[in-house]
Design a protein around this motif. Structure first.
Motif, PDB file in Angstrom:
ATOM      1  N   TRP A  24      -3.070   3.758  -3.026  1.00 55.47           N
ATOM      2  CA  TRP A  24      -2.278   3.708  -1.865  1.00 55.47           C
ATOM      3  C   TRP A  24      -1.680   2.530  -1.591  1.00 55.47           C
ATOM      4  CZ3 TRP A  24      -2.044   7.913   2.392  1.00 55.47           C
ATOM      5  CH2 TRP A  24      -2.473   9.132   1.886  1.00 55.47           C
ATOM      6  N   LEU A  25      -2.459   1.433  -1.787  1.00 59.31           N
ATOM      7  CA  LEU A  25      -1.844  -0.085  -1.667  1.00 59.31           C
ATOM      8  C   LEU A  25      -1.944  -0.637  -3.066  1.00 59.31           C
ATOM      9  CD1 LEU A  25      -3.601  -1.094   1.779  1.00 59.31           C
ATOM     10  CD2 LEU A  25      -1.139  -0.129   1.431  1.00 59.31           C
ATOM     11  N   ARG A  26      -1.076  -1.759  -3.218  1.00 56.83           N
ATOM     12  CA  ARG A  26      -1.142  -2.411  -4.422  1.00 56.83           C
ATOM     13  C   ARG A  26      -1.446  -4.083  -4.046  1.00 56.83           C
ATOM     14  NH1 ARG A  26      -0.336  -2.614  -9.483  1.00 56.83           N
ATOM     15  NH2 ARG A  26       0.171  -0.404  -9.558  1.00 56.83           N
ATOM     16  N   ARG A  27      -2.427  -4.636  -4.762  1.00 54.55           N
ATOM     17  CA  ARG A  27      -2.455  -5.959  -4.492  1.00 54.55           C
ATOM     18  C   ARG A  27      -1.731  -6.694  -5.619  1.00 54.55           C
ATOM     19  NH1 ARG A  27      -8.968  -6.234  -2.868  1.00 54.55           N
ATOM     20  NH2 ARG A  27      -8.986  -5.003  -4.675  1.00 54.55           N
ATOM     21  N   HIS A  28      -1.189  -7.920  -5.470  1.00 56.29           N
ATOM     22  CA  HIS A  28      -0.443  -8.707  -6.427  1.00 56.29           C
ATOM     23  C   HIS A  28      -1.154  -9.936  -6.534  1.00 56.29           C
ATOM     24  CE1 HIS A  28       2.505  -5.610  -5.861  1.00 56.29           C
ATOM     25  NE2 HIS A  28       2.526  -5.772  -4.754  1.00 56.29           N
ATOM     26  N   ASP A  29      -0.741 -10.580  -7.460  1.00 57.47           N
ATOM     27  CA  ASP A  29      -1.267 -11.800  -8.061  1.00 57.47           C
ATOM     28  C   ASP A  29      -1.029 -12.855  -7.093  1.00 57.47           C
ATOM     29  OD1 ASP A  29      -2.103 -10.651 -10.423  1.00 57.47           O
ATOM     30  OD2 ASP A  29      -0.011 -11.295 -11.590  1.00 57.47           O
ATOM     31  N   ASP A  30      -0.111 -12.902  -6.296  1.00 57.65           N
ATOM     32  CA  ASP A  30       0.152 -13.866  -5.160  1.00 57.65           C
ATOM     33  C   ASP A  30      -0.591 -13.536  -3.967  1.00 57.65           C
ATOM     34  OD1 ASP A  30       1.571 -11.695  -4.326  1.00 57.65           O
ATOM     35  OD2 ASP A  30       3.394 -12.554  -4.257  1.00 57.65           O
ATOM     36  N   LEU A  31      -1.528 -12.530  -4.132  1.00 61.85           N
ATOM     37  CA  LEU A  31      -2.305 -12.233  -2.894  1.00 61.85           C
ATOM     38  C   LEU A  31      -1.830 -11.372  -2.020  1.00 61.85           C
ATOM     39  CD1 LEU A  31      -4.551 -15.378  -2.613  1.00 61.85           C
ATOM     40  CD2 LEU A  31      -4.915 -13.593  -3.902  1.00 61.85           C
ATOM     41  N   THR A  32      -0.465 -10.930  -2.095  1.00 60.86           N
ATOM     42  CA  THR A  32       0.297 -10.003  -1.189  1.00 60.86           C
ATOM     43  C   THR A  32      -0.183  -8.587  -1.424  1.00 60.86           C
ATOM     44  OG1 THR A  32       2.171 -10.047  -2.238  1.00 60.86           O
ATOM     45  CG2 THR A  32       2.146 -11.453  -0.647  1.00 60.86           C
ATOM     46  N   VAL A  33       0.321  -7.776  -0.464  1.00 64.18           N
ATOM     47  CA  VAL A  33      -0.084  -6.490  -0.391  1.00 64.18           C
ATOM     48  C   VAL A  33       1.058  -5.590  -0.334  1.00 64.18           C
ATOM     49  CG1 VAL A  33      -1.354  -4.262   0.560  1.00 64.18           C
ATOM     50  CG2 VAL A  33      -2.248  -6.672   0.205  1.00 64.18           C
ATOM     51  N   SER A  34       1.285  -4.420  -1.090  1.00 67.57           N
ATOM     52  CA  SER A  34       2.362  -3.681  -0.658  1.00 67.57           C
ATOM     53  C   SER A  34       1.959  -2.112  -0.989  1.00 67.57           C
ATOM     54  CB  SER A  34       3.637  -3.975  -1.689  1.00 67.57           C
ATOM     55  OG  SER A  34       3.045  -3.664  -3.193  1.00 67.57           O
ATOM     56  N   VAL A  35       2.994  -1.260  -0.422  1.00 68.32           N
ATOM     57  CA  VAL A  35       2.565   0.266  -0.670  1.00 68.32           C
ATOM     58  C   VAL A  35       2.512   0.666  -2.098  1.00 68.32           C
ATOM     59  CG1 VAL A  35       3.651   2.620  -0.520  1.00 68.32           C
ATOM     60  CG2 VAL A  35       4.030   0.828   1.360  1.00 68.32           C
ATOM     61  N   GLY A  36       1.395   1.327  -2.623  1.00 68.06           N
ATOM     62  CA  GLY A  36       0.997   1.680  -3.906  1.00 68.06           C
ATOM     63  C   GLY A  36       1.596   2.739  -4.338  1.00 68.06           C
ATOM     64  N   PRO A  37       1.687   3.324  -5.704  1.00 71.23           N
ATOM     65  CA  PRO A  37       2.494   4.127  -6.228  1.00 71.23           C
ATOM     66  C   PRO A  37       1.864   5.788  -5.832  1.00 71.23           C
ATOM     67  CG  PRO A  37       0.847   3.202  -7.976  1.00 71.23           C
ATOM     68  CD  PRO A  37       0.975   2.253  -6.697  1.00 71.23           C
ATOM     69  N   ALA A  38       0.484   5.830  -5.486  1.00 73.60           N
ATOM     70  CA  ALA A  38       0.151   7.045  -5.245  1.00 73.60           C
ATOM     71  C   ALA A  38       0.096   7.490  -3.763  1.00 73.60           C
ATOM     72  CB  ALA A  38      -1.737   6.960  -5.334  1.00 73.60           C
ATOM     73  N   PHE A  39       0.575   6.652  -3.045  1.00 77.67           N
ATOM     74  CA  PHE A  39       0.980   6.751  -1.719  1.00 77.67           C
ATOM     75  C   PHE A  39       2.505   7.239  -1.601  1.00 77.67           C
ATOM     76  CE2 PHE A  39       3.220   5.630   2.103  1.00 77.67           C
ATOM     77  CZ  PHE A  39       2.547   6.182   3.317  1.00 77.67           C
TER      78      PHE A  39
END
Length: 296
Positions: free
Chosen positions: A64-79
């Motif tokens: 539901w969320l996605r964590r990125h290499d730069d430590l930011t967070v975004s909406v994930g594909p399951a959501f």
């Protein structure tokens, strides 16, 4: 942050853990256009850092969320998939389905639609198969719902039309020995309108295993090393794709663009076979034509 998580109706017992999850998701969705760090979410939600960290970790595990290499967070594909199912329609999928069906009818091979999730990630969202044939479920490289990082050398059609600075940054993440080839390949992909994947990770694993067998005779090891070098070459350049050359293609990907010319998705055909160069070019043009239909 918009307050979409309202007050508890009278007479209903509150569930603080559920409410905290909803507040975190509301924060990420509302500010989806701005990369958020854990500290940003803590500041926006006024929740304890440990609570936010636990919620984000669990939601990332669920997709539901996605964590990125730069430590930011975004909406994930399951959501996103759940949201699209709730809405009942996905404009990109709706636009792509007729083009995919026509491509499959023309090639008698599986085709699928990939969409850009963010600047560094794509996901497979739609399959189309020849009549009477089931979509593959064991090929992890293209399972519906699977996310793929835009890491060189794969997903070239998502990068080839980007600005030079973006292309260079992507290329510089590749091994130094591959960078000259990638520069030339991205230029070739832009020129002809599609990319060609010559080998999958599964193939590479099998060949690598063979090269590591001590019992294999030296002559056979040399042949396998030669084969590995030929198969692992990234894409095709024009001199390598002559009409009478015997070539192989696992997938052929062509970009779907929005009104601003940004690549937002890709139509991907799956020949998974060898053929003559002229046949591969015909297949590539059919794939590019399908992607153009979706873009329009």
């Amino acid at each position: 942050m918009s307050q979409t998580v309202g007050r508890q109706p009278p007479g209903r017992q509150p569930s603080p853990p559920t409410r905290r999850v909803a507040v975190v998701m509301d924060c990420v969705v509302t500010l989806a256009g701005h990369p958020l760090t854990l500290a940003d979410i803590v500041r926006e939600t006024a929740l304890p850092r440990a609570t936010v960290h636990a919620i984000v970790s669990e939601l990332a595990e669920l997709g539901w969320l996605r964590r990125h290499d730069d430590l930011t967070v975004s909406v994930g594909p399951a959501f996103l998939a759940t949201a699209r199912a709730a809405i009942g329609s996905d404009p990109l999928v709706d636009a792509a389905r007729p083009a995919l069906e026509q491509l499959v009818a023309e090639t008698d091979a599986v085709a699928f639609l990939a969409r850009r999730v963010d600047e560094n990630t794509i996901t497979v969202v739609e399959y189309c198969t020849p009549r009477g044939r089931q979509a593959p479920t064991t090929d992890g490289w293209a399972e519906p719902g699977r996310t793929v990082r835009l890491h060189p050398p794969i997903c070239r059609e998502f990068v080839a039309w980007s600005d030079a600075a973006v292309r260079d940054a992507w290329i510089n993440r590749a091994p130094r020995s591959d960078r000259r080839r990638l520069h030339a390949v991205l230029t070739e992909v832009r020129h002809r309108g599609y990319s060609v994947e010559r080998i999958t990770d599964d193939h590479r694993s099998v060949i690598d295993a063979l090269t590591g067998l001590d019992t294999v005779p030296g002559a056979l090891r040399d042949q396998v090393r030669t084969l590995l070098g030929e198969l692992s070459t990234i894409d095709y350049l024009a001199p390598e794709l002559t009409d009478d050359a015997e070539v192989g293609a696992v997938t052929i990907g062509a970009p779907i663009t929005d009104d601003d010319g940004r690549v937002i998705g890709s139509v991907i055909a799956c020949p998974h076979t060898t053929m003559l160069g002229r046949e591969l070019k015909e297949w590539g043009e059919k794939t590019a034509r399908a992607a153009r239909r979706v873009s329009v």
